[in-house]
Design a protein around this motif. Structure first.
Motif, PDB file in Angstrom:
ATOM      1  N   HIS A 164       5.617  -4.880 -15.270  1.00  0.00           N
ATOM      2  CA  HIS A 164       4.560  -5.817 -14.892  1.00  0.00           C
ATOM      3  C   HIS A 164       4.575  -6.262 -13.435  1.00  0.00           C
ATOM      4  CE1 HIS A 164       2.632  -6.056 -18.733  1.00  0.00           C
ATOM      5  NE2 HIS A 164       1.831  -6.992 -18.279  1.00  0.00           N
ATOM      6  N   ARG A 165       5.249  -5.497 -12.577  1.00  0.00           N
ATOM      7  CA  ARG A 165       5.083  -5.718 -11.136  1.00  0.00           C
ATOM      8  C   ARG A 165       4.045  -4.718 -10.641  1.00  0.00           C
ATOM      9  NH1 ARG A 165       9.107  -9.035  -8.647  1.00  0.00           N
ATOM     10  NH2 ARG A 165      10.411  -9.877 -10.320  1.00  0.00           N
ATOM     11  N   TYR A 166       3.284  -5.132  -9.636  1.00  0.00           N
ATOM     12  CA  TYR A 166       2.239  -4.245  -9.121  1.00  0.00           C
ATOM     13  C   TYR A 166       2.376  -4.101  -7.614  1.00  0.00           C
ATOM     14  CZ  TYR A 166       0.069  -8.927  -8.875  1.00  0.00           C
ATOM     15  OH  TYR A 166      -0.173 -10.267  -8.671  1.00  0.00           O
ATOM     16  N   HIS A 167       1.825  -3.007  -7.076  1.00  0.00           N
ATOM     17  CA  HIS A 167       2.129  -2.543  -5.730  1.00  0.00           C
ATOM     18  C   HIS A 167       0.851  -2.153  -4.991  1.00  0.00           C
ATOM     19  CE1 HIS A 167       6.523  -2.039  -6.761  1.00  0.00           C
ATOM     20  NE2 HIS A 167       5.962  -2.145  -7.960  1.00  0.00           N
ATOM     21  N   PHE A 168       0.969  -1.943  -3.698  1.00  0.00           N
ATOM     22  CA  PHE A 168      -0.188  -1.531  -2.907  1.00  0.00           C
ATOM     23  C   PHE A 168      -0.448  -0.034  -3.091  1.00  0.00           C
ATOM     24  CE2 PHE A 168       0.927  -5.486  -0.731  1.00  0.00           C
ATOM     25  CZ  PHE A 168      -0.325  -6.076  -0.628  1.00  0.00           C
ATOM     26  N   PRO A 169      -1.711   0.352  -3.317  1.00  0.00           N
ATOM     27  CA  PRO A 169      -2.036   1.760  -3.581  1.00  0.00           C
ATOM     28  C   PRO A 169      -2.136   2.617  -2.325  1.00  0.00           C
ATOM     29  CG  PRO A 169      -4.020   0.439  -3.662  1.00  0.00           C
ATOM     30  CD  PRO A 169      -2.879  -0.524  -3.458  1.00  0.00           C
ATOM     31  N   ALA A 170      -2.106   1.984  -1.157  1.00  0.00           N
ATOM     32  CA  ALA A 170      -2.195   2.704   0.115  1.00  0.00           C
ATOM     33  C   ALA A 170      -1.605   1.805   1.200  1.00  0.00           C
ATOM     34  CB  ALA A 170      -3.652   3.036   0.436  1.00  0.00           C
ATOM     35  N   ALA A 171      -1.317   2.404   2.331  1.00  0.00           N
ATOM     36  CA  ALA A 171      -0.858   1.628   3.481  1.00  0.00           C
ATOM     37  C   ALA A 171      -2.060   0.968   4.153  1.00  0.00           C
ATOM     38  CB  ALA A 171      -0.133   2.537   4.469  1.00  0.00           C
ATOM     39  N   GLY A 172      -1.833  -0.181   4.760  1.00  0.00           N
ATOM     40  CA  GLY A 172      -2.927  -0.855   5.444  1.00  0.00           C
ATOM     41  C   GLY A 172      -2.588  -2.284   5.790  1.00  0.00           C
ATOM     42  N   LYS A 173      -3.607  -3.052   6.066  1.00  0.00           N
ATOM     43  CA  LYS A 173      -3.448  -4.463   6.409  1.00  0.00           C
ATOM     44  C   LYS A 173      -3.996  -5.314   5.272  1.00  0.00           C
ATOM     45  CE  LYS A 173      -4.341  -7.835  10.090  1.00  0.00           C
ATOM     46  NZ  LYS A 173      -4.987  -8.066  11.412  1.00  0.00           N
ATOM     47  N   ALA A 174      -3.136  -6.140   4.695  1.00  0.00           N
ATOM     48  CA  ALA A 174      -3.510  -6.948   3.529  1.00  0.00           C
ATOM     49  C   ALA A 174      -3.917  -8.354   3.949  1.00  0.00           C
ATOM     50  CB  ALA A 174      -2.348  -7.017   2.539  1.00  0.00           C
ATOM     51  N   SER A 175      -5.045  -8.805   3.423  1.00  0.00           N
ATOM     52  CA  SER A 175      -5.514 -10.165   3.695  1.00  0.00           C
ATOM     53  C   SER A 175      -4.797 -11.163   2.792  1.00  0.00           C
ATOM     54  CB  SER A 175      -7.024 -10.249   3.456  1.00  0.00           C
ATOM     55  OG  SER A 175      -7.313 -10.220   2.057  1.00  0.00           O
ATOM     56  N   TYR A 234       3.857 -10.596  -1.754  1.00  0.00           N
ATOM     57  CA  TYR A 234       3.662  -9.923  -0.481  1.00  0.00           C
ATOM     58  C   TYR A 234       3.380 -10.924   0.637  1.00  0.00           C
ATOM     59  CZ  TYR A 234      -1.447 -10.657  -0.464  1.00  0.00           C
ATOM     60  OH  TYR A 234      -2.703 -11.223  -0.414  1.00  0.00           O
ATOM     61  N   GLN A 235       3.507 -10.460   1.860  1.00  0.00           N
ATOM     62  CA  GLN A 235       3.113 -11.222   3.033  1.00  0.00           C
ATOM     63  C   GLN A 235       1.859 -10.587   3.624  1.00  0.00           C
ATOM     64  OE1 GLN A 235       4.794 -14.036   4.091  1.00  0.00           O
ATOM     65  NE2 GLN A 235       6.076 -13.768   2.266  1.00  0.00           N
ATOM     66  N   THR A 236       0.939 -11.395   4.110  1.00  0.00           N
ATOM     67  CA  THR A 236      -0.262 -10.844   4.725  1.00  0.00           C
ATOM     68  C   THR A 236       0.110 -10.024   5.966  1.00  0.00           C
ATOM     69  OG1 THR A 236      -0.581 -12.862   6.022  1.00  0.00           O
ATOM     70  CG2 THR A 236      -1.716 -12.724   3.913  1.00  0.00           C
ATOM     71  N   GLY A 237      -0.723  -9.044   6.277  1.00  0.00           N
ATOM     72  CA  GLY A 237      -0.442  -8.175   7.424  1.00  0.00           C
ATOM     73  C   GLY A 237      -0.207  -6.753   6.966  1.00  0.00           C
ATOM     74  N   GLN A 238       0.491  -5.987   7.779  1.00  0.00           N
ATOM     75  CA  GLN A 238       0.705  -4.573   7.483  1.00  0.00           C
ATOM     76  C   GLN A 238       1.631  -4.368   6.284  1.00  0.00           C
ATOM     77  OE1 GLN A 238      -2.020  -3.210   9.786  1.00  0.00           O
ATOM     78  NE2 GLN A 238      -0.624  -1.694   8.897  1.00  0.00           N
ATOM     79  N   VAL A 239       1.230  -3.460   5.403  1.00  0.00           N
ATOM     80  CA  VAL A 239       2.038  -3.114   4.232  1.00  0.00           C
ATOM     81  C   VAL A 239       2.100  -1.596   4.119  1.00  0.00           C
ATOM     82  CG1 VAL A 239       1.459  -5.225   2.980  1.00  0.00           C
ATOM     83  CG2 VAL A 239       0.048  -3.175   2.665  1.00  0.00           C
ATOM     84  N   LYS A 240       3.131  -1.107   3.452  1.00  0.00           N
ATOM     85  CA  LYS A 240       3.280   0.326   3.203  1.00  0.00           C
ATOM     86  C   LYS A 240       2.796   0.650   1.793  1.00  0.00           C
ATOM     87  CE  LYS A 240       7.408   0.704   6.132  1.00  0.00           C
ATOM     88  NZ  LYS A 240       8.869   1.022   6.138  1.00  0.00           N
ATOM     89  N   LYS A 241       2.377   1.888   1.617  1.00  0.00           N
ATOM     90  CA  LYS A 241       2.010   2.342   0.274  1.00  0.00           C
ATOM     91  C   LYS A 241       3.216   2.226  -0.648  1.00  0.00           C
ATOM     92  CE  LYS A 241       1.093   6.762  -0.295  1.00  0.00           C
ATOM     93  NZ  LYS A 241       0.360   8.061  -0.354  1.00  0.00           N
TER      94      LYS A 241
END
Length: 291
Positions: A164-175, A234-241
């Motif tokens: 039940h943890r979820y992750h970013f599907p792509a790299a990018g900048k998260a709001s 997560y922290q806002t800003g750049q994230v990895k896939k």
């Protein structure tokens, strides 16, 4: 209500899902007395809060061994196996490093069952007639909804036995994450078969992930019955896939991904299975689309 059948992606076989509380769901969403109980009590936050409170007590830990055995959970994939002090600690357990492979393309943000719709116009053909989905109501932001109205959507459903943890599907900048208040209806297909508007009524949060390859992706975390909390890590800003975005406390829950028109191409097998009325089993990090 029908049973929940899905396609096992690796083998292509049709499987039937074991649904915790199936009898209760059938009563709540199909009978007159159940619908009264649903609208007067079950959907309310206090019920999920009480369920969450119990799952945070040491008493709840005694449910863990039976739950693992009933749902054939491979506990060796997870950190701290055998040392969970409460059911919730087990429920939002962490994977061991390397337990999931992050593949090419756009990947699934979670373990679960997936539906994909290359166009939002396809949604009506999957769910029963009269069960409408309104992007305006879902996001409560008409300007934002207008930008995605001709786009694509993926729905990843997490059943109680899933990670039940979820992750970013792509790299990018998260709001930052925007919260939308709502109720706590079940998001089981047994409930959604009756009313897709549940997505527009439940507690939910969303953020925008700005990516180079897939445009701006809206990631919506949807709570449900007995989901006491949606926790963003997560922290806002750049994230990895593959970076962790957050987790759900006890219950079933859903992630919805929204894409602008012509930004992605879902994998052919996922499109085919959805058009045939079936979800597909998916693992976090597994490719679901390309650009």
């Amino acid at each position: 209500m029908n049973s929940i059948k899905y396609i096992e992606r690796a083998s292509g076989e049709i499987k039937e899902e074991t649904v915790p509380g199936k009898g209760m769901l059938k009563w709540l969403y199909s009978s007159a007395t159940g619908k009264v109980a649903l609208h007067l009590l079950v959907k309310r936050k206090i019920v999920s809060d009480l369920g969450g409170w119990y799952m945070d007590t040491k008493m709840s830990a005694k449910r863990i061994p039976g739950f693992i055995a009933e749902h054939h959970i491979n506990i060796d994939e997870f950190q701290d196996a055998g040392n969970y002090k409460t059911f919730n600690q087990f429920f939002y357990r962490k994977l061991k490093p390397g337990a999931r492979t992050i593949q090419e393309g756009l990947v699934s943000p979670a373990d679960g069952k997936i539906l994909v719709f290359p166009s939002l116009n396809d949604v009506r053909s999957f769910f029963i007639k009269g069960s409408e989905f309104s992007l305006d109501e879902f996001l409560l932001n008409k300007e934002l909804a207008q930008k995605y109205k001709d786009g694509a959507m993926a729905i990843v459903r997490l059943a109680p036995p899933d990670y039940h943890r979820y992750h970013f599907p792509a790299a990018g900048k998260a709001s930052e994450s925007i919260k939308i208040k709502g109720h706590y209806y079940s998001v089981s297909p047994l409930a959604l078969q009756k009313n897709l508007e549940i997505f527009c009524r439940n507690q939910r949060e969303y953020c925008t992930l700005t990516t180079e390859d897939f445009g701006k992706i809206i990631i919506v975390d949807v709570g449900a019955t007995m989901v006491g909390s949606i926790i963003q890590t997560y922290q806002t800003g750049q994230v990895k896939k593959g970076d962790e975005k957050g987790y759900f406390a006890f219950g079933g829950s859903t992630l919805v991904l929204l894409f602008k028109k012509d930004k992605i191409k879902f994998d052919a097998d996922l499109i085919k299975n959805t058009r045939e009325g079936l979800e597909t089993s998916i693992a976090m990090g597994e490719q679901i689309a390309s650009n």
